[in-house]
Design a protein around this motif. Sequence first.
Motif, PDB file in Angstrom:
ATOM      1  N   PHE A  82       0.587  -1.483   0.105  1.00 36.92           N
ATOM      2  CA  PHE A  82       0.017  -0.141   0.082  1.00 36.92           C
ATOM      3  C   PHE A  82       0.420   0.971   0.128  1.00 36.92           C
ATOM      4  CE2 PHE A  82      -2.928  -3.230   1.279  1.00 36.92           C
ATOM      5  CZ  PHE A  82      -4.295  -3.169   0.365  1.00 36.92           C
ATOM      6  N   ARG A  89       4.875   6.078  -2.819  1.00 38.72           N
ATOM      7  CA  ARG A  89       4.342   7.146  -2.652  1.00 38.72           C
ATOM      8  C   ARG A  89       3.602   7.650  -1.467  1.00 38.72           C
ATOM      9  NH1 ARG A  89      -1.936   4.484  -1.295  1.00 38.72           N
ATOM     10  NH2 ARG A  89      -3.353   6.109  -2.540  1.00 38.72           N
ATOM     11  N   PHE A 118     -13.082   1.250   1.961  1.00 40.20           N
ATOM     12  CA  PHE A 118     -12.690   0.338   1.161  1.00 40.20           C
ATOM     13  C   PHE A 118     -14.088  -0.509   1.203  1.00 40.20           C
ATOM     14  CE2 PHE A 118     -11.209  -3.483  -0.589  1.00 40.20           C
ATOM     15  CZ  PHE A 118     -11.081  -3.024  -2.124  1.00 40.20           C
ATOM     16  N   TRP A 136     -17.276   1.020  -0.084  1.00 38.29           N
ATOM     17  CA  TRP A 136     -17.234   1.350  -1.499  1.00 38.29           C
ATOM     18  C   TRP A 136     -16.901   0.343  -2.740  1.00 38.29           C
ATOM     19  CZ3 TRP A 136     -13.878  -0.422  -5.775  1.00 38.29           C
ATOM     20  CH2 TRP A 136     -14.007  -0.260  -6.690  1.00 38.29           C
ATOM     21  N   PHE A 137     -16.487  -1.387  -2.440  1.00 36.01           N
ATOM     22  CA  PHE A 137     -16.211  -1.670  -2.995  1.00 36.01           C
ATOM     23  C   PHE A 137     -17.758  -2.641  -2.655  1.00 36.01           C
ATOM     24  CE2 PHE A 137     -15.460  -6.955  -3.534  1.00 36.01           C
ATOM     25  CZ  PHE A 137     -14.378  -6.509  -4.321  1.00 36.01           C
ATOM     26  N   GLN A 159     -20.334  -0.769  -5.328  1.00 39.78           N
ATOM     27  CA  GLN A 159     -19.306  -0.343  -7.113  1.00 39.78           C
ATOM     28  C   GLN A 159     -19.930  -1.865  -8.080  1.00 39.78           C
ATOM     29  OE1 GLN A 159     -16.048  -0.867  -8.128  1.00 39.78           O
ATOM     30  NE2 GLN A 159     -15.998   0.688 -10.089  1.00 39.78           N
ATOM     31  N   MET A 218     -22.126  -3.261 -10.733  1.00 38.74           N
ATOM     32  CA  MET A 218     -22.345  -3.535 -11.438  1.00 38.74           C
ATOM     33  C   MET A 218     -22.619  -4.826 -12.450  1.00 38.74           C
ATOM     34  SD  MET A 218     -17.956  -3.339 -11.628  1.00 38.74           S
ATOM     35  CE  MET A 218     -17.794  -2.683 -13.870  1.00 38.74           C
ATOM     36  N   ASN A 230     -15.719   8.444  -3.768  1.00 41.56           N
ATOM     37  CA  ASN A 230     -14.466   6.831  -3.907  1.00 41.56           C
ATOM     38  C   ASN A 230     -14.270   7.014  -1.955  1.00 41.56           C
ATOM     39  OD1 ASN A 230     -12.621   9.487  -2.535  1.00 41.56           O
ATOM     40  ND2 ASN A 230     -13.322  10.283  -4.613  1.00 41.56           N
ATOM     41  N   MET A 231     -13.307   6.245  -1.322  1.00 40.68           N
ATOM     42  CA  MET A 231     -12.699   6.013  -0.452  1.00 40.68           C
ATOM     43  C   MET A 231     -13.019   7.470   0.715  1.00 40.68           C
ATOM     44  SD  MET A 231     -10.309   3.086  -0.885  1.00 40.68           S
ATOM     45  CE  MET A 231      -8.910   2.879   1.519  1.00 40.68           C
ATOM     46  N   LYS A 232     -11.912   8.363   0.194  1.00 42.57           N
ATOM     47  CA  LYS A 232     -11.954   9.786   0.784  1.00 42.57           C
ATOM     48  C   LYS A 232     -13.433  10.822   1.158  1.00 42.57           C
ATOM     49  CE  LYS A 232      -7.124   9.525   0.697  1.00 42.57           C
ATOM     50  NZ  LYS A 232      -6.373  10.219   0.671  1.00 42.57           N
ATOM     51  N   ASN A 253     -12.947  -4.770 -15.044  1.00 40.95           N
ATOM     52  CA  ASN A 253     -13.954  -3.738 -15.176  1.00 40.95           C
ATOM     53  C   ASN A 253     -13.840  -2.531 -14.245  1.00 40.95           C
ATOM     54  OD1 ASN A 253     -14.281  -4.723 -17.958  1.00 40.95           O
ATOM     55  ND2 ASN A 253     -15.545  -6.023 -16.962  1.00 40.95           N
ATOM     56  N   GLN A 254     -13.952  -2.918 -12.512  1.00 36.90           N
ATOM     57  CA  GLN A 254     -14.118  -2.054 -11.688  1.00 36.90           C
ATOM     58  C   GLN A 254     -12.992  -1.012 -11.812  1.00 36.90           C
ATOM     59  OE1 GLN A 254     -13.982  -4.815  -8.271  1.00 36.90           O
ATOM     60  NE2 GLN A 254     -16.340  -3.353  -7.513  1.00 36.90           N
ATOM     61  N   GLN A 265     -13.045   1.153 -15.108  1.00 38.13           N
ATOM     62  CA  GLN A 265     -14.026   2.618 -14.000  1.00 38.13           C
ATOM     63  C   GLN A 265     -14.007   3.866 -13.498  1.00 38.13           C
ATOM     64  OE1 GLN A 265     -17.764   1.101 -12.575  1.00 38.13           O
ATOM     65  NE2 GLN A 265     -18.346   2.983 -12.379  1.00 38.13           N
ATOM     66  N   LEU A 266     -12.866   2.942 -12.209  1.00 42.80           N
ATOM     67  CA  LEU A 266     -11.782   4.170 -11.813  1.00 42.80           C
ATOM     68  C   LEU A 266     -11.064   4.903 -12.329  1.00 42.80           C
ATOM     69  CD1 LEU A 266     -11.292   2.017  -8.965  1.00 42.80           C
ATOM     70  CD2 LEU A 266     -12.653   4.016  -8.710  1.00 42.80           C
ATOM     71  N   LEU A 275      -9.886   9.345  -5.713  1.00 40.99           N
ATOM     72  CA  LEU A 275      -9.958   7.994  -6.487  1.00 40.99           C
ATOM     73  C   LEU A 275      -8.977   7.178  -6.734  1.00 40.99           C
ATOM     74  CD1 LEU A 275     -11.673  10.280  -9.485  1.00 40.99           C
ATOM     75  CD2 LEU A 275     -12.626   8.071  -7.998  1.00 40.99           C
ATOM     76  N   SER A 276      -7.635   8.042  -6.616  1.00 40.56           N
ATOM     77  CA  SER A 276      -6.049   7.037  -6.499  1.00 40.56           C
ATOM     78  C   SER A 276      -6.191   6.197  -4.846  1.00 40.56           C
ATOM     79  CB  SER A 276      -5.338   8.135  -6.931  1.00 40.56           C
ATOM     80  OG  SER A 276      -5.282   8.510  -5.563  1.00 40.56           O
ATOM     81  N   GLU A 277      -6.921   6.573  -4.331  1.00 40.21           N
ATOM     82  CA  GLU A 277      -6.559   5.643  -3.227  1.00 40.21           C
ATOM     83  C   GLU A 277      -7.748   4.435  -2.902  1.00 40.21           C
ATOM     84  OE1 GLU A 277      -4.975   6.280   0.112  1.00 40.21           O
ATOM     85  OE2 GLU A 277      -5.793   4.913   1.500  1.00 40.21           O
ATOM     86  N   THR A 278      -8.633   4.496  -3.526  1.00 39.53           N
ATOM     87  CA  THR A 278      -9.425   3.315  -3.734  1.00 39.53           C
ATOM     88  C   THR A 278      -8.831   2.771  -4.576  1.00 39.53           C
ATOM     89  OG1 THR A 278     -10.869   5.206  -3.776  1.00 39.53           O
ATOM     90  CG2 THR A 278     -12.341   3.492  -4.447  1.00 39.53           C
ATOM     91  N   MET A 311      -5.819   1.825  -5.738  1.00 37.19           N
ATOM     92  CA  MET A 311      -4.801   1.595  -4.991  1.00 37.19           C
ATOM     93  C   MET A 311      -4.944   0.114  -4.476  1.00 37.19           C
ATOM     94  SD  MET A 311      -1.983   1.655  -5.122  1.00 37.19           S
ATOM     95  CE  MET A 311      -0.095   0.985  -4.494  1.00 37.19           C
ATOM     96  N   ILE A 319      -8.246  -1.462  -4.771  1.00 36.39           N
ATOM     97  CA  ILE A 319      -8.803  -2.422  -5.123  1.00 36.39           C
ATOM     98  C   ILE A 319      -7.870  -3.032  -5.883  1.00 36.39           C
ATOM     99  CG2 ILE A 319      -9.741  -0.852  -7.024  1.00 36.39           C
ATOM    100  CD1 ILE A 319     -11.932  -3.473  -7.245  1.00 36.39           C
TER     101      ILE A 319
END
Lengths: 446, 144
Positions: free
Chosen positions: A213, A282, A348, A351-352, A355, A359, A370-372, B79-80, B83-84, B103-106, B108, B110
């Motif tokens: 991460f 990162r 996470f 979101w997961f 999403q 789908m 999004n996560m934040k 595919n997820q 989309q991101l 978005l980049s955190e999310t 990362m 996945i």
Amino acid sequence: MLNTASLSLEQAPPISIPFRFFLTAPLFGIVSGFLVLFYGETPFVSRWSPLMLGLTHMMTLGFLTMVMCGAMLQMLPVIAGSPVPHVVMVGASLHVLLVLGTLALVLAFLTGTPLIMLIALVAIGVGLCAFIAAVTIAQLRVISSGATVGGMKLAVSALLLTLLLGSIAALGYAGIIRIPNLAILADAHLGWGLLGWMGLLLISVSFQLVPMFQVTPEYPDWVKRFLPWMIFVALLIWLLLRSGWIVAAWISLLALLVLMVVVFGFTLFSIYTLLLQSRRKRRVPDVTLLFWRLGMILLAGSALFWLSGVLFPPVREAQYFSILLGIGLVQGVVLSVVNGMLYKIVPFLCWFHLQNRQMNLMCMMVRIPNMKEFVTDRAAKRQFYLHLSAFLFSAAAAVMPLWFSRPAALLFIASNLLLLINLFLAVGRFRATFRLLEPTTQESVC
Amino acid sequence: MATIITIMAADHRRCDEIFSDAENLVSTKDWGEGGKAFAAFRDATLNHFAMEEERLFPAFEQHIGHAMGPVQIMRMEHNQMRQLLSEMEQAVADRDDTRYLGLSETLMMIIQQHNMKEEQMLYPMMDRTLGEAGAEIAQEIHSS
């Protein structure tokens, strides 16, 4: 031979399973805070005071083991490709039994009633044994056997031993059976719980998560392969030496040396982790990283403090020595990392699951936060600083309980309350978006 | 000998590094370089997906004789991520760094849990099942 049929890469449990553990944990933190607020300096008199025993277990069982078990049920399919059998039943019953068992245990410490102690032991014992059995089955079916899975197996074995040692100690405490040297048994229970169960889980999960991460270099192979085993075997030898089977003057010295090996292992781990994190690719600010680094610094600090106690008798004999060490490890190290991890796992999963649902329904009109947007950086950072202040005041309270215990309690309540609010806001956003994705309701746009 | 796991895992690490470069640049609001780095990351990632979806997965499924659940899940996760990626592209176009970083955190998270499953389970399984044929595909991917 790899068995393709048993591989499952789906996120096995429904979101409600891990979330019930994550949302319950801060409540135990809040109740612990109120106990200290009410009793002030009393719990800090000795590590053996009933209140301190109760507080310790509220945190280690009610908060930390609670989150760690919930996260393991969630993570095993991802890390090991092996879902936990009957995860809904195991998760739901473990949660209820752990809540009831921990509350009963605290009550048993405070009242000394044997019947309540027995209820606590049955609840915790049944819950954790079901968890251990289910997780072990999942681990036996495991496809990959990397360092993380290997370390997790050792951590779960350590949990079983901790439970066993703790149960015997508790029966002795409540006067149900007679135990000649309860203090040694309690120390063994504590050593295995903190350094075995929590420590080994922390190490093996770090092997996987830290490089992935933060995009850091990998831990060296020899560290991954030997460190968990070295700690586990050293803890076993330490337990045997302390069990009183052999009585000789040199035994306690040898036990101390073996414990030094364990402490050396953890120090090595903490320094190595800090080093890897400083070389991360990162560079964006990350609240979880703040929590994690605090934990690693305090792990090295706690090791140093313990060593100074071994070397200098005045340090060891100070009334606050054990309590300060305990606060350093439980509140400073494990709680920091666990609290920080919640800020990755909870957003996470929100979101997961959303999403995935989007789908499946092919409902692309709804924007998934999004996560934040589930937990903002600002909110998480604010809680980090509260957590840090609560820790500093708690450490001060160990030394000067009369002055610092109540301010520490207030800060600890505030920190846990903010954590709870942050998690609840995330769940609220999850629910609001979930409703939009419901094909049958009027609100939905699908 | 080239193996699927070594070649593909190295490509994961390569994508991670470009990802970090793009994220670091965007966080300093350097949209010129950041935009380029994002495009490079997107292309590297989509290329990785293509290698898997067009070469590796079909070869594996052909070998075992049926479509496989876990491979299906990998395709779904691709595919997820696609989309991101397209949402991130929009954030770059809008110069919206807060949105990009969320978005980049999310992404990362996945990506990493996806990579974990591939590197710990799927790739080793493919290496063992496909044997020589797998090594050949890996070599081809490596040199392409």
